[in-house]
Design a protein around this motif. Structure first.
Motif, PDB file in Angstrom:
ATOM      1  N   ASP A  59     110.538 -31.306  56.240  1.00  0.00           N
ATOM      2  CA  ASP A  59     109.383 -31.303  57.155  1.00  0.00           C
ATOM      3  C   ASP A  59     109.393 -29.977  57.925  1.00  0.00           C
ATOM      4  O   ASP A  59     109.482 -28.923  57.344  1.00  0.00           O
ATOM      5  CB  ASP A  59     109.427 -32.515  58.079  1.00  0.00           C
ATOM      6  CG  ASP A  59     109.303 -33.821  57.313  1.00  0.00           C
ATOM      7  OD1 ASP A  59     108.703 -33.814  56.218  1.00  0.00           O
ATOM      8  OD2 ASP A  59     109.844 -34.851  57.769  1.00  0.00           O
ATOM      9  N   GLN A  60     109.341 -30.053  59.238  1.00  0.00           N
ATOM     10  CA  GLN A  60     109.425 -28.842  60.056  1.00  0.00           C
ATOM     11  C   GLN A  60     110.787 -28.703  60.717  1.00  0.00           C
ATOM     12  O   GLN A  60     110.963 -27.889  61.628  1.00  0.00           O
ATOM     13  CB  GLN A  60     108.323 -28.872  61.145  1.00  0.00           C
ATOM     14  CG  GLN A  60     106.912 -29.011  60.609  1.00  0.00           C
ATOM     15  CD  GLN A  60     106.569 -27.925  59.601  1.00  0.00           C
ATOM     16  OE1 GLN A  60     106.803 -26.743  59.853  1.00  0.00           O
ATOM     17  NE2 GLN A  60     106.009 -28.306  58.460  1.00  0.00           N
ATOM     18  N   HIS A  61     111.741 -29.477  60.262  1.00  0.00           N
ATOM     19  CA  HIS A  61     113.054 -29.511  60.908  1.00  0.00           C
ATOM     20  C   HIS A  61     114.053 -28.618  60.179  1.00  0.00           C
ATOM     21  O   HIS A  61     113.983 -28.450  58.956  1.00  0.00           O
ATOM     22  CB  HIS A  61     113.581 -30.942  60.958  1.00  0.00           C
ATOM     23  CG  HIS A  61     112.625 -31.913  61.584  1.00  0.00           C
ATOM     24  ND1 HIS A  61     112.210 -31.806  62.890  1.00  0.00           N
ATOM     25  CD2 HIS A  61     111.978 -32.997  61.070  1.00  0.00           C
ATOM     26  CE1 HIS A  61     111.368 -32.782  63.171  1.00  0.00           C
ATOM     27  NE2 HIS A  61     111.199 -33.520  62.079  1.00  0.00           N
ATOM     28  N   ARG A  62     115.007 -28.080  60.929  1.00  0.00           N
ATOM     29  CA  ARG A  62     116.046 -27.215  60.367  1.00  0.00           C
ATOM     30  C   ARG A  62     117.400 -27.536  61.012  1.00  0.00           C
ATOM     31  O   ARG A  62     118.056 -26.658  61.569  1.00  0.00           O
ATOM     32  CB  ARG A  62     115.712 -25.732  60.624  1.00  0.00           C
ATOM     33  CG  ARG A  62     114.350 -25.265  60.108  1.00  0.00           C
ATOM     34  CD  ARG A  62     114.313 -25.230  58.589  1.00  0.00           C
ATOM     35  NE  ARG A  62     113.049 -24.685  58.102  1.00  0.00           N
ATOM     36  CZ  ARG A  62     111.991 -25.413  57.827  1.00  0.00           C
ATOM     37  NH1 ARG A  62     112.034 -26.726  57.988  1.00  0.00           N
ATOM     38  NH2 ARG A  62     110.880 -24.847  57.386  1.00  0.00           N
ATOM     39  N   PRO A  63     117.882 -28.787  60.934  1.00  0.00           N
ATOM     40  CA  PRO A  63     119.167 -29.106  61.566  1.00  0.00           C
ATOM     41  C   PRO A  63     120.352 -28.460  60.840  1.00  0.00           C
ATOM     42  O   PRO A  63     120.258 -28.093  59.667  1.00  0.00           O
ATOM     43  CB  PRO A  63     119.229 -30.625  61.469  1.00  0.00           C
ATOM     44  CG  PRO A  63     118.396 -30.957  60.270  1.00  0.00           C
ATOM     45  CD  PRO A  63     117.283 -29.946  60.274  1.00  0.00           C
ATOM     46  N   LEU A  64     121.453 -28.350  61.554  1.00  0.00           N
ATOM     47  CA  LEU A  64     122.690 -27.803  61.007  1.00  0.00           C
ATOM     48  C   LEU A  64     123.729 -28.906  60.895  1.00  0.00           C
ATOM     49  O   LEU A  64     123.851 -29.748  61.788  1.00  0.00           O
ATOM     50  CB  LEU A  64     123.231 -26.697  61.920  1.00  0.00           C
ATOM     51  CG  LEU A  64     122.356 -25.457  62.078  1.00  0.00           C
ATOM     52  CD1 LEU A  64     122.868 -24.594  63.225  1.00  0.00           C
ATOM     53  CD2 LEU A  64     122.342 -24.648  60.793  1.00  0.00           C
ATOM     54  N   ILE A  65     124.485 -28.903  59.790  1.00  0.00           N
ATOM     55  CA  ILE A  65     125.563 -29.872  59.630  1.00  0.00           C
ATOM     56  C   ILE A  65     126.850 -29.131  59.280  1.00  0.00           C
ATOM     57  O   ILE A  65     126.818 -28.086  58.636  1.00  0.00           O
ATOM     58  CB  ILE A  65     125.250 -30.930  58.546  1.00  0.00           C
ATOM     59  CG1 ILE A  65     125.084 -30.281  57.166  1.00  0.00           C
ATOM     60  CG2 ILE A  65     124.021 -31.743  58.917  1.00  0.00           C
ATOM     61  CD1 ILE A  65     124.975 -31.283  56.018  1.00  0.00           C
ATOM     62  N   PRO A  66     128.009 -29.664  59.690  1.00  0.00           N
ATOM     63  CA  PRO A  66     129.291 -28.990  59.437  1.00  0.00           C
ATOM     64  C   PRO A  66     129.843 -29.295  58.053  1.00  0.00           C
ATOM     65  O   PRO A  66     130.900 -29.912  57.901  1.00  0.00           O
ATOM     66  CB  PRO A  66     130.187 -29.568  60.541  1.00  0.00           C
ATOM     67  CG  PRO A  66     129.666 -30.950  60.735  1.00  0.00           C
ATOM     68  CD  PRO A  66     128.165 -30.864  60.545  1.00  0.00           C
ATOM     69  N   ARG A  67     129.095 -28.899  57.036  1.00  0.00           N
ATOM     70  CA  ARG A  67     129.513 -29.134  55.662  1.00  0.00           C
ATOM     71  C   ARG A  67     129.332 -27.861  54.838  1.00  0.00           C
ATOM     72  O   ARG A  67     128.399 -27.092  55.080  1.00  0.00           O
ATOM     73  CB  ARG A  67     128.704 -30.282  55.029  1.00  0.00           C
ATOM     74  CG  ARG A  67     129.057 -31.656  55.576  1.00  0.00           C
ATOM     75  CD  ARG A  67     130.468 -32.062  55.173  1.00  0.00           C
ATOM     76  NE  ARG A  67     130.837 -33.337  55.758  1.00  0.00           N
ATOM     77  CZ  ARG A  67     131.492 -33.479  56.900  1.00  0.00           C
ATOM     78  NH1 ARG A  67     131.827 -32.412  57.590  1.00  0.00           N
ATOM     79  NH2 ARG A  67     131.816 -34.675  57.337  1.00  0.00           N
ATOM     80  N   THR A  68     130.189 -27.648  53.852  1.00  0.00           N
ATOM     81  CA  THR A  68     130.049 -26.507  52.950  1.00  0.00           C
ATOM     82  C   THR A  68     129.096 -26.853  51.813  1.00  0.00           C
ATOM     83  O   THR A  68     128.882 -28.026  51.499  1.00  0.00           O
ATOM     84  CB  THR A  68     131.412 -26.116  52.356  1.00  0.00           C
ATOM     85  OG1 THR A  68     131.871 -27.191  51.526  1.00  0.00           O
ATOM     86  CG2 THR A  68     132.430 -25.834  53.450  1.00  0.00           C
ATOM     87  N   LEU A  69     128.558 -25.824  51.160  1.00  0.00           N
ATOM     88  CA  LEU A  69     127.711 -26.066  49.995  1.00  0.00           C
ATOM     89  C   LEU A  69     128.510 -26.683  48.855  1.00  0.00           C
ATOM     90  O   LEU A  69     127.982 -27.490  48.088  1.00  0.00           O
ATOM     91  CB  LEU A  69     127.068 -24.756  49.526  1.00  0.00           C
ATOM     92  CG  LEU A  69     125.940 -24.181  50.393  1.00  0.00           C
ATOM     93  CD1 LEU A  69     125.261 -23.047  49.657  1.00  0.00           C
ATOM     94  CD2 LEU A  69     124.916 -25.240  50.781  1.00  0.00           C
TER      95      LEU A  69
END
Length: 248
Positions: free
Chosen positions: A175-185
């Motif tokens: 959507d219009q969201h861009r949250p960050l999570i503590p995970r590697t690709l």
């Protein structure tokens, strides 16, 4: 922690090997004198951490990293201080100036231990017990819980168009969201459906269902336009894989 040393100077490698003897949890699994040798050893040894010089015969340390679709954590070791900003732009853990000081080396290794401990946690987002079996892969219709600060979402994976490295975190586009999570690709790639999600390069995983257009790019690579989203440049190796995956 398995470590690979990459430096064209035998004396520099010997000095670093000597300093690392003070850290019993560090095991040096190999050494390389230049990028081509390092590339082979990375493939064979799969170290957790790479100590990497910048100026070497042939390719620089930056050029080596640009050719890798997956790389271990990197600590640069160099006699030049002008590349520090560029080093952190490629998500290096640290930037050590030669001669390497033991206190700075200890601090850099502690960063590496923290990163490796985070990667060992088997959940997509959020804390949980580490002694449980790795969770099963997710389908595009599965919903995941995402928390960034005080904000929370429950989002279908099918609605996520892009996963992108942002500093020490991964940014999720929906959507219009861009949250960050503590995970590697690497962690996310292991959980996502490979029929839907594709590792485009070291920095990004794209949702194939969100592709709006594809065009040839430099050096036989591809550039992909996502619907209502950014353009993504596919690495050379992954461009070959993409053509094989999507062709009849």
């Amino acid at each position: 922690m398995n470590v690979l040393l990459v430096d064209d100077s035998r004396l520099a490698r010997a000095e670093l090997r000597h300093l690392l003897q003070a850290f019993p949890d560090v095991q040096i699994v190999g050494e390389a004198r230049h990028a081509a040798e390092a590339r082979t050893q990375l493939r064979q040894l799969q170290p957790d951490l790479l100590f990497l010089d910048i100026h070497m015969p042939g390719e620089t340390g930056f050029e080596l990293l640009a050719t890798l679709d997956q790389a271990p954590h990197v600590i640069f070791t160099t006699a030049y201080d002008e590349y520090a900003l560029r080093a952190f732009e490629v998500n290096a853990l640290d930037y050590l100036l030669k001669p390497v000081q033991e206190m700075r080396l200890a601090a850099a290794l502690e960063k590496a231990r923290t990163k490796l401990a985070v990667q060992a946690v088997p959940e997509l987002v959020g804390p949980g017990p580490t002694d449980e079996p790795a969770p099963t892969p997710l389908t595009a219709q599965d919903q995941v819980f995402v928390k960034d600060g005080e904000r929370c979402w429950f989002v279908r994976l099918a609605d996520i168009k892009l996963f992108e490295i942002n500093g020490s975190y991964t940014q999720i586009y929906f959507d219009q969201h861009r949250p960050l999570i503590p995970r590697t690709l690497q962690h996310l790639e292991a959980r996502l459906d490979p029929k839907v999600f594709f590792r485009a390069n070291r920095q990004q995983i794209i949702n194939l269902k969100w592709i709006a257009g594809i065009e040839p790019w430099f050096s036989n690579t591809l550039k992909i336009q996502l619907r209502d989203g950014p353009e993504v440049e596919v690495s050379r190796q992954q461009s070959v894989r993409f053509r094989e995956l999507m062709s009849l």
